[in-house]
Design an enzyme around this catalytic site. Structure first.
Site, PDB file in Angstrom:
ATOM      1  N   CYS A  49      -0.182   7.019   7.396  1.00 39.78           N
ATOM      2  CA  CYS A  49      -1.584   6.594   7.427  1.00 39.78           C
ATOM      3  C   CYS A  49      -2.443   7.746   7.946  1.00 39.78           C
ATOM      4  O   CYS A  49      -2.084   8.406   8.910  1.00 39.78           O
ATOM      5  CB  CYS A  49      -1.714   5.392   8.353  1.00 39.78           C
ATOM      6  SG  CYS A  49      -3.410   4.940   8.728  1.00 39.78           S
ATOM      7  N   ARG A  92      -6.688  -2.955   9.260  1.00 37.91           N
ATOM      8  CA  ARG A  92      -6.509  -4.391   9.178  1.00 37.91           C
ATOM      9  C   ARG A  92      -5.024  -4.751   9.133  1.00 37.91           C
ATOM     10  O   ARG A  92      -4.237  -4.069   8.509  1.00 37.91           O
ATOM     11  CB  ARG A  92      -7.192  -4.887   7.907  1.00 37.91           C
ATOM     12  CG  ARG A  92      -7.460  -6.329   8.013  1.00 37.91           C
ATOM     13  CD  ARG A  92      -8.300  -6.888   6.899  1.00 37.91           C
ATOM     14  NE  ARG A  92      -8.209  -8.320   7.038  1.00 37.91           N
ATOM     15  CZ  ARG A  92      -8.904  -9.007   7.919  1.00 37.91           C
ATOM     16  NH1 ARG A  92      -9.767  -8.399   8.677  1.00 37.91           N
ATOM     17  NH2 ARG A  92      -8.736 -10.301   8.025  1.00 37.91           N
ATOM     18  N   CYS A 110      -4.185   6.690  11.646  1.00 36.73           N
ATOM     19  CA  CYS A 110      -3.516   6.655  12.952  1.00 36.73           C
ATOM     20  C   CYS A 110      -2.466   7.761  13.127  1.00 36.73           C
ATOM     21  O   CYS A 110      -1.883   7.888  14.197  1.00 36.73           O
ATOM     22  CB  CYS A 110      -2.867   5.292  13.176  1.00 36.73           C
ATOM     23  SG  CYS A 110      -1.505   4.934  12.049  1.00 36.73           S
ATOM     24  N   CYS A 160      -2.393   1.030  15.177  1.00 32.15           N
ATOM     25  CA  CYS A 160      -3.381   1.456  14.172  1.00 32.15           C
ATOM     26  C   CYS A 160      -4.533   0.448  14.068  1.00 32.15           C
ATOM     27  O   CYS A 160      -4.328  -0.757  14.122  1.00 32.15           O
ATOM     28  CB  CYS A 160      -2.740   1.616  12.802  1.00 32.15           C
ATOM     29  SG  CYS A 160      -3.919   2.179  11.543  1.00 32.15           S
ATOM     30  N   CYS A 169       2.253   2.994   9.499  1.00 28.14           N
ATOM     31  CA  CYS A 169       1.328   3.155  10.617  1.00 28.14           C
ATOM     32  C   CYS A 169       2.056   3.037  11.951  1.00 28.14           C
ATOM     33  O   CYS A 169       3.131   2.459  12.034  1.00 28.14           O
ATOM     34  CB  CYS A 169       0.276   2.046  10.593  1.00 28.14           C
ATOM     35  SG  CYS A 169      -0.929   2.205   9.270  1.00 28.14           S
ATOM     36  N   THR A 196       0.818  -1.217   0.000  1.00 28.15           N
ATOM     37  CA  THR A 196       0.000   0.000   0.000  1.00 28.15           C
ATOM     38  C   THR A 196       0.846   1.259   0.000  1.00 28.15           C
ATOM     39  O   THR A 196       0.349   2.339  -0.295  1.00 28.15           O
ATOM     40  CB  THR A 196      -0.892   0.058   1.255  1.00 28.15           C
ATOM     41  OG1 THR A 196      -0.056   0.089   2.408  1.00 28.15           O
ATOM     42  CG2 THR A 196      -1.809  -1.144   1.325  1.00 28.15           C
ATOM     43  N   ARG A 233       3.999   6.712   2.850  1.00 30.13           N
ATOM     44  CA  ARG A 233       3.165   7.830   3.279  1.00 30.13           C
ATOM     45  C   ARG A 233       2.502   7.517   4.616  1.00 30.13           C
ATOM     46  O   ARG A 233       2.168   6.366   4.884  1.00 30.13           O
ATOM     47  CB  ARG A 233       2.074   8.112   2.238  1.00 30.13           C
ATOM     48  CG  ARG A 233       2.620   8.765   0.976  1.00 30.13           C
ATOM     49  CD  ARG A 233       1.502   9.109   0.019  1.00 30.13           C
ATOM     50  NE  ARG A 233       0.771   7.934  -0.417  1.00 30.13           N
ATOM     51  CZ  ARG A 233      -0.553   7.850  -0.455  1.00 30.13           C
ATOM     52  NH1 ARG A 233      -1.293   8.845  -0.057  1.00 30.13           N
ATOM     53  NH2 ARG A 233      -1.136   6.750  -0.889  1.00 30.13           N
TER      54      ARG A 233
HETATM   55 ZN   LIG Z   1      -2.527   3.523  10.409  1.00 28.00          ZN
END
Ligand SMILES: [Zn+2]
Length: 351
Positions: A63, A39, A66, A36, A32, A28, A61
């Protein structure tokens, strides 16, 4: 901390480790904090970084769910190093005791400040190359400097489409891909300026026919170049609950009214819903509830414009252009623990 211990903290969503490290997910491109709520990714997709700046250096990048960069650990060396990394990123000189800083860098990142700055330059250069591959070269020929500026322009222009769109996309080049998800087939189509259609359906053939019918004047081709890959990956990450804010540049046609409704839909946060009349009120047309419902039903960009977050006043789901069952699944996914909706393993293979 060993990677195994870190992974255990991630699995347990252990808040005590927020600020102690971050985890980044390769599929992705997002990182995080350990706690977080999104999932859990597969272990093989995860890389750990001691500080957010190190993850960003590698092109990940933060999240939006969170806000990992806001987590501060109690370790003063970490705080010192983070501040220095931010100065390096901003092109500012490093202040303070150079030896103390060097020691902190060694301890936190295992390298010197100078090595960090150099690695950052190299990594940014690689990211730039990668981005140029993802975004059509034509964007650069058009004089757009960076994809973020492209984003700003197209986003600000949501619906402000050129006259050619009014003629069924005459002369416009549109590339599309379809990929399988557990919600059925997902079609993503885009012009040089941005995503012009995101649709869900039972099979690729029907989705393709709808696309051709919508843009009879356009040159519609299946994307073989992989230029849609980044956008498709974002949408699949969203379906997995890992990219709550789908920020994709849009190139869509809209009336002034539709534009206001769609922009309002984009303000509904992940995991929340509004009623049709709430949307009508928010755009200052409290009697236009039915027109709002029609604007939702004509949304050309499923998920990116989250019309599934609009429900009826009586608590019923209301309609959904791509099927009520899909709307239900999306709202359940956004509310928490549903199995991943994306069944996709390797988007590239399918493009
Ligand atoms: Zn996150």
């Amino acid at each position: 901390m060993s990677p195994t211990e870190r992974w255990q903290a991630v699995i347990a969503r252990d808040r005590r480790f927020d600020g102690a490290f971050v985890y980044a997910v390769r599929s992705t491109g997002i990182y995080c904090r350990p706690s977080c709520a999104s999932r859990r990714p597969r272990r093989t997709q995860v890389t750990f970084f001691p500080i957010p700046e190190a993850a960003e250096r590698e092109g990940f990048r933060a999240c939006r769910r969170c806000h990992p960069a806001a987590a501060n650990g109690s370790n003063p060396a970490v705080a010192l190093v983070r501040k220095a990394c931010q100065a390096i990123a901003a092109g500012e000189p490093l202040r303070g005791d150079a030896r103390r800083l060097a020691r902190a860098f060694k301890r936190v990142l295992g390298i010197t400040p100078r090595a960090y700055a150099e690695a950052r330059r190299v990594s940014r250069f690689k990211q730039e190359l990668k981005r140029r591959k993802q975004v059509s070269p034509a964007l650069y020929e058009a004089g757009y400097g960076s994809s973020s500026r492209v984003y700003e322009r197209t986003h600000a222009n949501l619906g402000m489409t050129p006259a050619r769109y009014a003629r069924g996309g005459a002369g416009v080049g549109i590339a599309y891909v379809t990929v399988p998800t557990s919600l059925g087939r997902l079609l993503v189509a885009a012009t040089e300026r941005g995503v012009c259609r995101v649709a869900l359906g039972d099979n690729a053939g029907a989705l393709e026919q709808d696309l051709l019918a919508e843009f009879p004047g356009a040159r519609v081709v299946q994307d073989k170049s992989g230029k849609l890959h980044g956008w498709v990956t974002s949408i699949l990450a969203y379906l997995d609950g890992r990219e709550p804010d789908l920020d994709l540049p849009l190139d869509i046609r809209a009336t002034a009214f539709q534009r206001r409704v769609w922009q309002e839909l984009q303000r509904i946060p992940f995991g929340q819903t509004r009623t049709y009349s709430e949307i009508a009120q928010r755009i200052g047309q409290r009697t236009a509830t039915r027109a709002v419902a029609r604007a939702c039903a004509s949304n050309p960009a499923a998920l990116v414009i989250p019309c599934h977050r609009v429900v009826r006043e009586d608590g019923e789901l209301g309609g959904y252009r791509w099927g009520t069952e899909r709307k239900r699944s999306l709202l359940t996914m956004e509310n928490g623990d549903l199995p991943r909706l994306s069944v996709h393993r390797n988007p590239v293979a399918d493009l």
